[in-house]
Design a protein around this motif. Structure first.
Motif, PDB file in Angstrom:
ATOM      1  N   TYR A  24      14.925  84.090 -59.412  1.00  0.00           N
ATOM      2  CA  TYR A  24      13.558  83.587 -59.277  1.00  0.00           C
ATOM      3  C   TYR A  24      13.606  82.112 -58.913  1.00  0.00           C
ATOM      4  CZ  TYR A  24      13.553  80.951 -63.688  1.00  0.00           C
ATOM      5  OH  TYR A  24      13.817  80.035 -64.675  1.00  0.00           O
ATOM      6  N   VAL A  25      12.478  81.599 -58.446  1.00  0.00           N
ATOM      7  CA  VAL A  25      12.380  80.185 -58.097  1.00  0.00           C
ATOM      8  C   VAL A  25      11.102  79.602 -58.676  1.00  0.00           C
ATOM      9  CG1 VAL A  25      11.364  80.746 -55.835  1.00  0.00           C
ATOM     10  CG2 VAL A  25      12.333  78.467 -56.229  1.00  0.00           C
ATOM     11  N   PRO A  26      11.217  78.589 -59.546  1.00  0.00           N
ATOM     12  CA  PRO A  26      10.036  77.869 -60.016  1.00  0.00           C
ATOM     13  C   PRO A  26       9.677  76.787 -58.999  1.00  0.00           C
ATOM     14  CG  PRO A  26      11.973  77.137 -61.220  1.00  0.00           C
ATOM     15  CD  PRO A  26      12.447  78.138 -60.209  1.00  0.00           C
ATOM     16  N   VAL A  27       8.452  76.836 -58.489  1.00  0.00           N
ATOM     17  CA  VAL A  27       8.024  75.958 -57.400  1.00  0.00           C
ATOM     18  C   VAL A  27       7.090  74.878 -57.949  1.00  0.00           C
ATOM     19  CG1 VAL A  27       6.898  75.869 -55.136  1.00  0.00           C
ATOM     20  CG2 VAL A  27       8.185  77.911 -55.820  1.00  0.00           C
ATOM     21  N   LEU A  48      13.117  81.910 -49.065  1.00  0.00           N
ATOM     22  CA  LEU A  48      13.582  82.743 -50.175  1.00  0.00           C
ATOM     23  C   LEU A  48      12.992  84.149 -50.171  1.00  0.00           C
ATOM     24  CD1 LEU A  48      13.563  80.013 -52.963  1.00  0.00           C
ATOM     25  CD2 LEU A  48      15.520  80.965 -51.764  1.00  0.00           C
ATOM     26  N   THR A  49      11.963  84.388 -49.389  1.00  0.00           N
ATOM     27  CA  THR A  49      11.328  85.713 -49.222  1.00  0.00           C
ATOM     28  C   THR A  49      11.174  86.472 -50.538  1.00  0.00           C
ATOM     29  OG1 THR A  49      13.458  86.800 -48.727  1.00  0.00           O
ATOM     30  CG2 THR A  49      12.199  85.920 -46.865  1.00  0.00           C
ATOM     31  N   PRO A  50      10.402  85.947 -51.485  1.00  0.00           N
ATOM     32  CA  PRO A  50      10.265  86.613 -52.783  1.00  0.00           C
ATOM     33  C   PRO A  50       9.520  87.941 -52.675  1.00  0.00           C
ATOM     34  CG  PRO A  50       8.660  84.844 -52.587  1.00  0.00           C
ATOM     35  CD  PRO A  50       9.565  84.735 -51.401  1.00  0.00           C
ATOM     36  N   GLY A  51       9.878  88.864 -53.570  1.00  0.00           N
ATOM     37  CA  GLY A  51       9.177  90.144 -53.616  1.00  0.00           C
ATOM     38  C   GLY A  51       7.906  90.084 -54.429  1.00  0.00           C
ATOM     39  N   LEU A  52       7.793  89.040 -55.275  1.00  0.00           N
ATOM     40  CA  LEU A  52       6.594  88.851 -56.086  1.00  0.00           C
ATOM     41  C   LEU A  52       6.309  87.366 -56.206  1.00  0.00           C
ATOM     42  CD1 LEU A  52       5.470  90.662 -59.273  1.00  0.00           C
ATOM     43  CD2 LEU A  52       5.715  88.179 -59.376  1.00  0.00           C
ATOM     44  N   VAL A  53       5.035  86.998 -56.173  1.00  0.00           N
ATOM     45  CA  VAL A  53       4.609  85.612 -56.341  1.00  0.00           C
ATOM     46  C   VAL A  53       3.650  85.564 -57.522  1.00  0.00           C
ATOM     47  CG1 VAL A  53       3.313  83.696 -55.323  1.00  0.00           C
ATOM     48  CG2 VAL A  53       4.914  85.012 -53.915  1.00  0.00           C
ATOM     49  N   PHE A  54       3.931  84.665 -58.475  1.00  0.00           N
ATOM     50  CA  PHE A  54       3.088  84.540 -59.670  1.00  0.00           C
ATOM     51  C   PHE A  54       2.408  83.180 -59.713  1.00  0.00           C
ATOM     52  CE2 PHE A  54       2.605  82.941 -64.050  1.00  0.00           C
ATOM     53  CZ  PHE A  54       1.660  83.852 -64.508  1.00  0.00           C
ATOM     54  N   GLU A  74       3.732  91.173 -53.049  1.00  0.00           N
ATOM     55  CA  GLU A  74       2.953  91.379 -54.274  1.00  0.00           C
ATOM     56  C   GLU A  74       2.607  90.031 -54.902  1.00  0.00           C
ATOM     57  OE1 GLU A  74       3.068  93.879 -58.500  1.00  0.00           O
ATOM     58  OE2 GLU A  74       4.808  93.905 -57.157  1.00  0.00           O
ATOM     59  N   VAL A  75       1.354  89.883 -55.317  1.00  0.00           N
ATOM     60  CA  VAL A  75       0.868  88.662 -55.962  1.00  0.00           C
ATOM     61  C   VAL A  75       0.380  89.020 -57.359  1.00  0.00           C
ATOM     62  CG1 VAL A  75      -0.846  86.814 -55.926  1.00  0.00           C
ATOM     63  CG2 VAL A  75       0.250  87.545 -53.788  1.00  0.00           C
ATOM     64  N   LEU A  76       0.817  88.277 -58.350  1.00  0.00           N
ATOM     65  CA  LEU A  76       0.419  88.486 -59.732  1.00  0.00           C
ATOM     66  C   LEU A  76      -0.210  87.206 -60.257  1.00  0.00           C
ATOM     67  CD1 LEU A  76       0.591  90.313 -62.350  1.00  0.00           C
ATOM     68  CD2 LEU A  76       2.709  89.071 -62.858  1.00  0.00           C
ATOM     69  N   THR A  77      -1.379  87.325 -60.870  1.00  0.00           N
ATOM     70  CA  THR A  77      -2.038  86.171 -61.479  1.00  0.00           C
ATOM     71  C   THR A  77      -2.154  86.396 -62.985  1.00  0.00           C
ATOM     72  OG1 THR A  77      -4.177  87.156 -60.918  1.00  0.00           O
ATOM     73  CG2 THR A  77      -3.300  85.491 -59.412  1.00  0.00           C
ATOM     74  N   GLY A  78      -2.458  85.308 -63.695  1.00  0.00           N
ATOM     75  CA  GLY A  78      -2.437  85.347 -65.148  1.00  0.00           C
ATOM     76  C   GLY A  78      -3.347  86.390 -65.766  1.00  0.00           C
ATOM     77  N   ASP A  79      -4.484  86.671 -65.120  1.00  0.00           N
ATOM     78  CA  ASP A  79      -5.425  87.632 -65.693  1.00  0.00           C
ATOM     79  C   ASP A  79      -4.889  89.063 -65.640  1.00  0.00           C
ATOM     80  OD1 ASP A  79      -5.578  87.622 -62.923  1.00  0.00           O
ATOM     81  OD2 ASP A  79      -7.707  88.095 -62.872  1.00  0.00           O
ATOM     82  N   ARG A  80      -3.822  89.278 -64.876  1.00  0.00           N
ATOM     83  CA  ARG A  80      -3.221  90.608 -64.778  1.00  0.00           C
ATOM     84  C   ARG A  80      -1.868  90.688 -65.473  1.00  0.00           C
ATOM     85  NH1 ARG A  80      -1.682  91.788 -59.613  1.00  0.00           N
ATOM     86  NH2 ARG A  80      -1.092  93.825 -60.418  1.00  0.00           N
TER      87      ARG A  80
END
Length: 247
Positions: A24-27, A48-54, A74-80
């Protein structure tokens, strides 16, 4: 890729990635919230072509996500996040964890980008563990008293993540996430936190000590809590000015 700042969800997602061998990469959140063209964020995600972005706050990061995250990612936000936590673990988790070894890439840390575009620096599991072993030898008191930190240093830097968060995890300590920073309008949050929790070790940058000093001089309650069990003060990233040191 984790776009937002230090929080519980950030930590859980990072640890989950390392547990099953997904890098993972913390941005830096500035790439999403301060930048006008999202140029560095686009470069990082393209590299880095991530499979998920949070991102913790979907509304605050919506423009950056729309501009920089490739379609189909795929995008994930805190409410999910609760949905992710509720996913039942399967035998695939144990199998993936068993395949993790010393040379497995744990994370990518980005250079600051001050001399060009950010570069991704590989951090292996061996590197993280070796760093912690070195710290244990340098600070043997960590084996006697689990560390308690009140810390704002960002996890997209090696100091805040590999050093500080790793120190707490490795020695069974406690990290209170400080939402403040050493700037006007946010240093007050740091002061409030330090008035409530006395750290055993305190890490900061010289500017942080400079911003904190007037409050320590004027607030007896803050001084009493801050120094109640403090064993070590450490600074890095720049020279501490002599007047601040003496004060």
């Amino acid at each position: 890729a984790i776009l937002s700042d230090n929080d519980i969800e950030h930590a859980l997602l990072a640890l989950a990635c390392m547990h099953v061998g997904i890098a993972y990469v913390p941005v830096s959140s500035a790439y999403s919230l301060v930048s006008a063209d999202f140029g560095k964020l686009k470069q990082v995600l393209g590299l880095l072509t991530p499979g998920l972005v949070f991102a913790a706050d979907g509304a605050r990061f919506s423009q950056a996500i729309a501009a920089a995250v490739p379609a189909g990612t795929e995008v994930l936000t805190g409410d999910r996040f609760a949905e992710l936590e509720a996913t039942p673990a399967t035998a695939a988790v144990d199998a993936a964890h068993a395949a993790v070894g010393p040379d497995t890439i744990a994370k990518f840390l980005l250079t600051s980008g001050s001399t060009g575009q950010p570069k991704a620096v590989i951090n292996t599991q061996r590197m993280l563990c070796s760093n912690q072993q070195m710290l244990t030898h340098a600070l043997p008191s960590l084996l006697e008293t689990p560390p308690v930190l009140v810390d704002w240093l960002p996890w997209n830097h090696t100091a805040g993540s590999n050093h500080n968060l790793g120190l707490v995890l490795n020695h069974g300590g406690t990290l209170y996430i400080d939402e403040g920073k050493p700037v006007p309008g946010l240093i007050e949050k740091t002061v409030r936190n330090l008035r409530e929790v006395g750290p055993t070790i305190y890490f900061n940058v010289p500017r942080g000590y400079e911003a904190l000093l007037p409050f320590l001089l004027d607030d007896a309650e803050l001084r009493k809590t801050f120094f109640s069990r403090l064993g070590l003060l450490q600074y890095a990233a720049a020279v501490l000015p002599q007047p601040i040191w003496q004060a």
